[in-house]
Scaffold this motif. Structure first.
Motif, PDB file in Angstrom:
ATOM      1  N   UNK A 126       0.825  -1.202   0.000  1.00  0.00           N
ATOM      2  CA  UNK A 126       0.000   0.000   0.000  1.00  0.00           C
ATOM      3  C   UNK A 126       0.862   1.256   0.000  1.00  0.00           C
ATOM      4  N   UNK A 127       1.969   1.230   0.723  1.00  0.00           N
ATOM      5  CA  UNK A 127       2.875   2.364   0.730  1.00  0.00           C
ATOM      6  C   UNK A 127       3.482   2.574  -0.651  1.00  0.00           C
ATOM      7  N   UNK A 128       3.890   1.497  -1.316  1.00  0.00           N
ATOM      8  CA  UNK A 128       4.439   1.600  -2.674  1.00  0.00           C
ATOM      9  C   UNK A 128       3.401   2.182  -3.625  1.00  0.00           C
ATOM     10  N   UNK A 129       2.163   1.676  -3.550  1.00  0.00           N
ATOM     11  CA  UNK A 129       1.105   2.191  -4.427  1.00  0.00           C
ATOM     12  C   UNK A 129       0.826   3.662  -4.158  1.00  0.00           C
TER      13      UNK A 129
ATOM     14  N   UNK B  47       3.622   5.744  -5.680  1.00  0.00           N
ATOM     15  CA  UNK B  47       3.467   5.803  -7.137  1.00  0.00           C
ATOM     16  C   UNK B  47       2.360   6.773  -7.529  1.00  0.00           C
ATOM     17  N   UNK B  48       1.273   6.724  -6.798  1.00  0.00           N
ATOM     18  CA  UNK B  48       0.157   7.630  -7.062  1.00  0.00           C
ATOM     19  C   UNK B  48       0.597   9.079  -6.889  1.00  0.00           C
ATOM     20  N   UNK B  49       1.293   9.381  -5.792  1.00  0.00           N
ATOM     21  CA  UNK B  49       1.761  10.736  -5.541  1.00  0.00           C
ATOM     22  C   UNK B  49       2.743  11.184  -6.621  1.00  0.00           C
ATOM     23  N   UNK B  50       3.564  10.273  -7.138  1.00  0.00           N
ATOM     24  CA  UNK B  50       4.500  10.619  -8.200  1.00  0.00           C
ATOM     25  C   UNK B  50       3.751  10.999  -9.472  1.00  0.00           C
ATOM     26  N   UNK B  51       2.721  10.247  -9.800  1.00  0.00           N
ATOM     27  CA  UNK B  51       1.941  10.535 -11.011  1.00  0.00           C
ATOM     28  C   UNK B  51       1.219  11.867 -10.868  1.00  0.00           C
ATOM     29  N   UNK B  52       0.644  12.112  -9.719  1.00  0.00           N
ATOM     30  CA  UNK B  52      -0.067  13.372  -9.497  1.00  0.00           C
ATOM     31  C   UNK B  52       0.898  14.550  -9.598  1.00  0.00           C
ATOM     32  N   UNK B  53       2.134  14.368  -9.144  1.00  0.00           N
ATOM     33  CA  UNK B  53       3.131  15.436  -9.191  1.00  0.00           C
ATOM     34  C   UNK B  53       3.794  15.565 -10.556  1.00  0.00           C
ATOM     35  N   UNK B  54       3.471  14.672 -11.481  1.00  0.00           N
ATOM     36  CA  UNK B  54       4.023  14.756 -12.825  1.00  0.00           C
ATOM     37  C   UNK B  54       5.380  14.093 -12.979  1.00  0.00           C
ATOM     38  N   UNK B  55       5.740  13.202 -12.073  1.00  0.00           N
ATOM     39  CA  UNK B  55       7.008  12.487 -12.157  1.00  0.00           C
ATOM     40  C   UNK B  55       6.739  11.064 -12.634  1.00  0.00           C
ATOM     41  N   UNK B  56       7.763  10.383 -13.171  1.00  0.00           N
ATOM     42  CA  UNK B  56       7.554   8.989 -13.582  1.00  0.00           C
ATOM     43  C   UNK B  56       7.279   8.116 -12.361  1.00  0.00           C
TER      44      UNK B  56
ATOM     45  N   UNK C  18       7.461   4.658 -12.332  1.00  0.00           N
ATOM     46  CA  UNK C  18       8.194   3.393 -12.302  1.00  0.00           C
ATOM     47  C   UNK C  18       9.679   3.640 -12.515  1.00  0.00           C
ATOM     48  N   UNK C  19      10.482   2.862 -11.860  1.00  0.00           N
ATOM     49  CA  UNK C  19      11.909   2.875 -12.094  1.00  0.00           C
ATOM     50  C   UNK C  19      12.655   4.028 -11.454  1.00  0.00           C
ATOM     51  N   UNK C  20      12.052   4.727 -10.504  1.00  0.00           N
ATOM     52  CA  UNK C  20      12.724   5.865  -9.896  1.00  0.00           C
ATOM     53  C   UNK C  20      13.923   5.429  -9.070  1.00  0.00           C
ATOM     54  N   UNK C  21      13.817   4.308  -8.383  1.00  0.00           N
ATOM     55  CA  UNK C  21      14.929   3.832  -7.562  1.00  0.00           C
ATOM     56  C   UNK C  21      16.084   3.390  -8.454  1.00  0.00           C
ATOM     57  N   UNK C  22      15.776   2.681  -9.525  1.00  0.00           N
ATOM     58  CA  UNK C  22      16.835   2.244 -10.435  1.00  0.00           C
ATOM     59  C   UNK C  22      17.533   3.436 -11.078  1.00  0.00           C
ATOM     60  N   UNK C  23      16.766   4.443 -11.458  1.00  0.00           N
ATOM     61  CA  UNK C  23      17.378   5.633 -12.052  1.00  0.00           C
ATOM     62  C   UNK C  23      18.298   6.322 -11.056  1.00  0.00           C
ATOM     63  N   UNK C  24      17.869   6.414  -9.810  1.00  0.00           N
ATOM     64  CA  UNK C  24      18.700   7.050  -8.793  1.00  0.00           C
ATOM     65  C   UNK C  24      19.975   6.246  -8.555  1.00  0.00           C
TER      66      UNK C  24
END
Length: 71
Positions: A35-38, A41-50, A52-58
């Motif tokens: 639930x925390x992961x979901x 992800x929801x907050x990232x989409x609302x903020x206009x960020x990708x 998926x894959x944010x941890x790998x990119x970092x």
């Protein structure tokens, strides 16, 4: 007071009052993490960020930094 002691105390109180016992510690840990992961992800989409894959990119930026030109 440890987590286990608190659980035993809560279970004892519930039994004395005729209520159902609380779930054992750690029973719903995976569900909470999902639930925390979901939610993140929801907050990232609302903020206009990708979402998926944010941890790998970092990690990729940290492990393989781009060389900057010093001209």
């Amino acid at each position: 007071m440890s987590l286990t002691q608190q659980y035993v105390l809560d279970a004892h109180r519930a039994r004395r009052h005729g209520e159902p016992a609380p779930p054992a510690p750690g029973t719903h840990d995976w569900q909470v993490l999902r639930e925390l992961r979901d939610y993140r992800r929801f907050r990232a989409v609302v903020a206009g960020r990708p979402a998926h894959g944010r941890i790998r990119q970092a990690l990729r930026r940290w492990l393989h930094p781009r060389r900057r030109s010093t001209c």
